[in-house]
Write a protein that holds these residues in place. Structure first.
Motif, PDB file in Angstrom:
ATOM      1  N   ARG A 261       0.816  -1.214   0.000  1.00  0.00           N
ATOM      2  CA  ARG A 261       0.000   0.000   0.000  1.00  0.00           C
ATOM      3  C   ARG A 261       0.852   1.267   0.000  1.00  0.00           C
ATOM      4  O   ARG A 261       0.369   2.356   0.312  1.00  0.00           O
ATOM      5  CB  ARG A 261      -0.946   0.024   1.214  1.00  0.00           C
ATOM      6  N   GLY A 262       2.097   1.135  -0.359  1.00  0.00           N
ATOM      7  CA  GLY A 262       2.985   2.292  -0.368  1.00  0.00           C
ATOM      8  C   GLY A 262       2.546   3.377  -1.331  1.00  0.00           C
ATOM      9  O   GLY A 262       2.880   4.554  -1.148  1.00  0.00           O
ATOM     10  N   ASP A 263       1.771   3.001  -2.362  1.00  0.00           N
ATOM     11  CA  ASP A 263       1.318   3.989  -3.332  1.00  0.00           C
ATOM     12  C   ASP A 263       0.280   4.956  -2.764  1.00  0.00           C
ATOM     13  O   ASP A 263      -0.081   5.936  -3.403  1.00  0.00           O
ATOM     14  CB  ASP A 263       0.752   3.301  -4.573  1.00  0.00           C
ATOM     15  N   THR A 264      -0.194   4.698  -1.552  1.00  0.00           N
ATOM     16  CA  THR A 264      -1.171   5.590  -0.915  1.00  0.00           C
ATOM     17  C   THR A 264      -0.512   6.780  -0.232  1.00  0.00           C
ATOM     18  O   THR A 264      -1.195   7.704   0.200  1.00  0.00           O
ATOM     19  CB  THR A 264      -2.003   4.825   0.130  1.00  0.00           C
ATOM     20  N   GLY A 265       0.815   6.724  -0.077  1.00  0.00           N
ATOM     21  CA  GLY A 265       1.517   7.809   0.595  1.00  0.00           C
ATOM     22  C   GLY A 265       1.781   7.577   2.064  1.00  0.00           C
ATOM     23  O   GLY A 265       2.380   8.422   2.729  1.00  0.00           O
ATOM     24  N   ILE A 266       1.347   6.418   2.603  1.00  0.00           N
ATOM     25  CA  ILE A 266       1.622   6.136   4.002  1.00  0.00           C
ATOM     26  C   ILE A 266       3.105   5.810   4.169  1.00  0.00           C
ATOM     27  O   ILE A 266       3.804   5.494   3.208  1.00  0.00           O
ATOM     28  CB  ILE A 266       0.753   4.975   4.527  1.00  0.00           C
ATOM     29  N   LYS A 267       3.579   5.873   5.409  1.00  0.00           N
ATOM     30  CA  LYS A 267       4.980   5.586   5.706  1.00  0.00           C
ATOM     31  C   LYS A 267       5.141   4.098   6.010  1.00  0.00           C
ATOM     32  O   LYS A 267       4.414   3.535   6.829  1.00  0.00           O
ATOM     33  CB  LYS A 267       5.448   6.402   6.910  1.00  0.00           C
ATOM     34  N   LEU A 268       6.081   3.464   5.342  1.00  0.00           N
ATOM     35  CA  LEU A 268       6.379   2.053   5.554  1.00  0.00           C
ATOM     36  C   LEU A 268       7.725   1.922   6.249  1.00  0.00           C
ATOM     37  O   LEU A 268       8.689   2.583   5.862  1.00  0.00           O
ATOM     38  CB  LEU A 268       6.406   1.314   4.219  1.00  0.00           C
ATOM     39  N   ILE A 269       7.778   1.069   7.274  1.00  0.00           N
ATOM     40  CA  ILE A 269       9.030   0.870   7.991  1.00  0.00           C
ATOM     41  C   ILE A 269       9.336  -0.620   8.084  1.00  0.00           C
ATOM     42  O   ILE A 269       8.444  -1.458   8.029  1.00  0.00           O
ATOM     43  CB  ILE A 269       9.008   1.487   9.404  1.00  0.00           C
ATOM     44  N   GLY A 270      10.615  -0.929   8.196  1.00  0.00           N
ATOM     45  CA  GLY A 270      11.020  -2.317   8.320  1.00  0.00           C
ATOM     46  C   GLY A 270      12.056  -2.701   7.285  1.00  0.00           C
ATOM     47  O   GLY A 270      12.754  -1.853   6.740  1.00  0.00           O
ATOM     48  N   GLY A 271      12.116  -3.996   6.974  1.00  0.00           N
ATOM     49  CA  GLY A 271      13.166  -4.497   6.102  1.00  0.00           C
ATOM     50  C   GLY A 271      12.774  -4.685   4.655  1.00  0.00           C
ATOM     51  O   GLY A 271      13.583  -5.162   3.859  1.00  0.00           O
ATOM     52  N   ALA A 272      11.536  -4.334   4.290  1.00  0.00           N
ATOM     53  CA  ALA A 272      11.091  -4.526   2.911  1.00  0.00           C
ATOM     54  C   ALA A 272      11.671  -3.450   1.995  1.00  0.00           C
ATOM     55  O   ALA A 272      12.048  -2.363   2.460  1.00  0.00           O
ATOM     56  CB  ALA A 272       9.570  -4.507   2.846  1.00  0.00           C
ATOM     57  N   PRO A 273      11.735  -3.708   0.687  1.00  0.00           N
ATOM     58  CA  PRO A 273      12.204  -2.687  -0.254  1.00  0.00           C
ATOM     59  C   PRO A 273      11.369  -1.413  -0.139  1.00  0.00           C
ATOM     60  O   PRO A 273      10.147  -1.476   0.010  1.00  0.00           O
ATOM     61  CB  PRO A 273      12.011  -3.357  -1.614  1.00  0.00           C
ATOM     62  N   ASN A 274      12.038  -0.278  -0.194  1.00  0.00           N
ATOM     63  CA  ASN A 274      11.402   1.044  -0.122  1.00  0.00           C
ATOM     64  C   ASN A 274      10.831   1.389   1.249  1.00  0.00           C
ATOM     65  O   ASN A 274      10.168   2.419   1.409  1.00  0.00           O
ATOM     66  CB  ASN A 274      10.295   1.177  -1.181  1.00  0.00           C
ATOM     67  N   ALA A 275      11.061   0.541   2.236  1.00  0.00           N
ATOM     68  CA  ALA A 275      10.639   0.856   3.600  1.00  0.00           C
ATOM     69  C   ALA A 275      11.807   1.497   4.351  1.00  0.00           C
ATOM     70  O   ALA A 275      12.975   1.215   4.073  1.00  0.00           O
ATOM     71  CB  ALA A 275      10.176  -0.401   4.331  1.00  0.00           C
ATOM     72  N   ASP A 276      11.484   2.360   5.295  1.00  0.00           N
ATOM     73  CA  ASP A 276      12.495   3.024   6.111  1.00  0.00           C
ATOM     74  C   ASP A 276      13.029   2.046   7.157  1.00  0.00           C
ATOM     75  O   ASP A 276      12.266   1.603   8.020  1.00  0.00           O
ATOM     76  CB  ASP A 276      11.866   4.244   6.791  1.00  0.00           C
ATOM     77  N   PRO A 277      14.312   1.682   7.109  1.00  0.00           N
ATOM     78  CA  PRO A 277      14.835   0.724   8.085  1.00  0.00           C
ATOM     79  C   PRO A 277      15.008   1.309   9.477  1.00  0.00           C
ATOM     80  O   PRO A 277      15.095   0.572  10.460  1.00  0.00           O
ATOM     81  CB  PRO A 277      16.181   0.316   7.490  1.00  0.00           C
ATOM     82  N   GLY A 278      15.098   2.642   9.567  1.00  0.00           N
ATOM     83  CA  GLY A 278      15.212   3.290  10.873  1.00  0.00           C
ATOM     84  C   GLY A 278      16.387   2.802  11.696  1.00  0.00           C
ATOM     85  O   GLY A 278      16.271   2.632  12.911  1.00  0.00           O
ATOM     86  N   THR A 279      17.512   2.587  11.054  1.00  0.00           N
ATOM     87  CA  THR A 279      18.651   1.937  11.703  1.00  0.00           C
ATOM     88  C   THR A 279      19.076   2.640  12.987  1.00  0.00           C
ATOM     89  O   THR A 279      19.243   1.990  14.039  1.00  0.00           O
ATOM     90  CB  THR A 279      19.835   1.860  10.727  1.00  0.00           C
ATOM     91  N   GLN A 280      19.233   3.936  12.934  1.00  0.00           N
ATOM     92  CA  GLN A 280      19.692   4.660  14.129  1.00  0.00           C
ATOM     93  C   GLN A 280      18.631   4.678  15.220  1.00  0.00           C
ATOM     94  O   GLN A 280      18.943   4.544  16.411  1.00  0.00           O
ATOM     95  CB  GLN A 280      20.094   6.080  13.752  1.00  0.00           C
ATOM     96  N   ILE A 281      17.376   4.854  14.829  1.00  0.00           N
ATOM     97  CA  ILE A 281      16.285   4.866  15.814  1.00  0.00           C
ATOM     98  C   ILE A 281      16.234   3.530  16.547  1.00  0.00           C
ATOM     99  O   ILE A 281      16.162   3.472  17.777  1.00  0.00           O
ATOM    100  CB  ILE A 281      14.939   5.152  15.135  1.00  0.00           C
ATOM    101  N   ARG A 282      16.263   2.453  15.782  1.00  0.00           N
ATOM    102  CA  ARG A 282      16.148   1.126  16.382  1.00  0.00           C
ATOM    103  C   ARG A 282      17.357   0.796  17.256  1.00  0.00           C
ATOM    104  O   ARG A 282      17.217   0.167  18.310  1.00  0.00           O
ATOM    105  CB  ARG A 282      15.972   0.081  15.283  1.00  0.00           C
ATOM    106  N   ALA A 283      18.550   1.236  16.821  1.00  0.00           N
ATOM    107  CA  ALA A 283      19.757   0.946  17.595  1.00  0.00           C
ATOM    108  C   ALA A 283      19.735   1.622  18.960  1.00  0.00           C
ATOM    109  O   ALA A 283      20.288   1.098  19.930  1.00  0.00           O
ATOM    110  CB  ALA A 283      20.994   1.384  16.811  1.00  0.00           C
ATOM    111  N   GLY A 284      19.098   2.777  19.048  1.00  0.00           N
ATOM    112  CA  GLY A 284      19.054   3.490  20.323  1.00  0.00           C
ATOM    113  C   GLY A 284      17.785   3.300  21.114  1.00  0.00           C
ATOM    114  O   GLY A 284      17.635   3.866  22.215  1.00  0.00           O
ATOM    115  N   ALA A 285      16.841   2.483  20.598  1.00  0.00           N
ATOM    116  CA  ALA A 285      15.536   2.326  21.245  1.00  0.00           C
ATOM    117  C   ALA A 285      15.647   1.725  22.636  1.00  0.00           C
ATOM    118  O   ALA A 285      14.804   1.984  23.505  1.00  0.00           O
ATOM    119  CB  ALA A 285      14.623   1.474  20.375  1.00  0.00           C
ATOM    120  N   TRP A 286      16.659   0.903  22.885  1.00  0.00           N
ATOM    121  CA  TRP A 286      16.781   0.228  24.180  1.00  0.00           C
ATOM    122  C   TRP A 286      16.821   1.204  25.337  1.00  0.00           C
ATOM    123  O   TRP A 286      16.323   0.893  26.431  1.00  0.00           O
ATOM    124  CB  TRP A 286      18.028  -0.665  24.192  1.00  0.00           C
TER     125      TRP A 286
END
Length: 331
Positions: A261-286
């Motif tokens: 549903r990425g064509d709707t303009g919503i934000k996608l996160i995670g490991g899928a193509p074109n999703a935001d991996p959020g590497t720094q956010i996730r690394a510091g979440a602890w």
């Protein structure tokens, strides 16, 4: 950690010893899993060896060996698992975690810890953080992966005090933590779940609504002043369609699963193509997660536990899609 265990462990152990480990012998379903004996490498520079006391079970674990994310024969047999809680049994030189130096006997959590379905495991020290004493071993084993995802999603939509946040799949591993984190920030939370888990969602600070026919109407009745942001952990068409009706600002709708549903303009996160991996956010979440646990504002409900030898059964249960909390393995 017992005194005799400490006495048998050196900080620079030459022989890593043996462990029981779960691996996927082939790509496929839970029947591909086997419990084997495996060497445990002694920790090298920047590494530590852990004795697992509880192991988190996550949907990503079985997605990796299902073949749905690729089938590389060279990756077989594939170690399974990504997070655990336990004690440090050996440390290599320069073994400092994000929270500081690590020592034998420390009670810790580790993520990412590839191959976490094991009695003993050597991992990068950079993956290891202190276990809050407020959490049981089982709860600690389920905090970091789902917690990092919840923090990532909430960082994207950034609900502020007084705003209304809708969480789809609020009774799942990510959803229950997102409910609590958002409530602690002062947001009003509305969460969707199956009928049998509505009470659980209410317990953690949300107005709980059943999904299914009429969801949009129920949300509007529960939030007459409107919905400001959405965190979707279910990925269903119903969840995304309702969210698009409720929230004009597409950038305040985030999904961890609705990658089609990425064509709707919503934000996608995670490991899928074109999703935001959020590497720094996730690394510091602890840091945020541990702080909320210590403040009594975050719990990790555990739905069910299995032995390490029952990993396939745990995956079958998790695949049903309604665990109502974390699933863990006990070595």
């Amino acid at each position: 950690m017992s005194t005799d265990t400490r006495a048998s462990t050196d900080t620079e152990r030459r022989d890593g010893g043996m462990a029981k480990r779960v691996v996927a012998e082939s790509y496929g379903g839970p029947e591909a899993l086997s419990l084997i004996d495996s060497d445990v490498p002694a920790p090298g520079q920047g590494e530590v060896t852990l004795r697992a006391l509880a192991i988190g079970v996550n949907p990503l674990d079985y997605k990796l060996y299902s073949g749905g994310m690729g089938k590389d024969p060279a990756a077989l047999p594939m170690p399974v698992g990504l997070e655990l809680s336990g004690t440090v049994t050996a440390v290599g030189r320069g073994s400092e975690g994000p929270a500081g130096p690590l020592s034998v006997g420390d009670e810790v959590m580790a993520y990412p810890a590839p191959g976490a379905y094991a009695t003993d495991l050597t991992v990068p020290a950079s993956s290891v953080v202190p276990k809050p004493p407020e959490l049981s071993w089982e709860a600690a084993a389920g905090l970091l992966l789902t917690g990092a995802t919840a923090v990532h999603a909430l960082t994207v939509v950034d609900p502020s005090e007084g705003e209304t946040l809708l969480i789809h799949g609020a009774s799942g591993g990510v959803g229950l933590l997102a409910v609590q984190i958002a409530a602690a920030s002062g947001a009003r939370v509305v969460g969707t779940a199956s009928e049998r888990h509505l009470e659980l969602v209410e317990r953690y600070g949300a107005t709980a609504l059943p999904y299914g026919d009429g969801l949009l109407k129920r949300v509007r009745e529960a939030a007459p002043d409107g919905v400001d942001a959405v965190v979707d952990t279910s990925g269903t068409r119903e969840a995304i369609d309702a969210s698009l009706e409720l929230v004009p600002d597409r950038e305040r709708i985030v999904s961890i699963l609705a990658f089609d549903r990425g064509d709707t303009g919503i934000k996608l996160i995670g490991g899928a193509p074109n999703a935001d991996p959020g590497t720094q956010i996730r690394a510091g979440a602890w840091r945020r997660l541990i702080r909320l646990v210590r403040q009594g504002e975050l719990e990790v409900p555990v739905s069910r536990s299995y032995s390490l030898a029952e990993a396939a059964e745990a995956h079958r249960f998790l695949a049903e899609g309604h665990p109502g909390g974390k699933v863990v393995l006990l070595p």
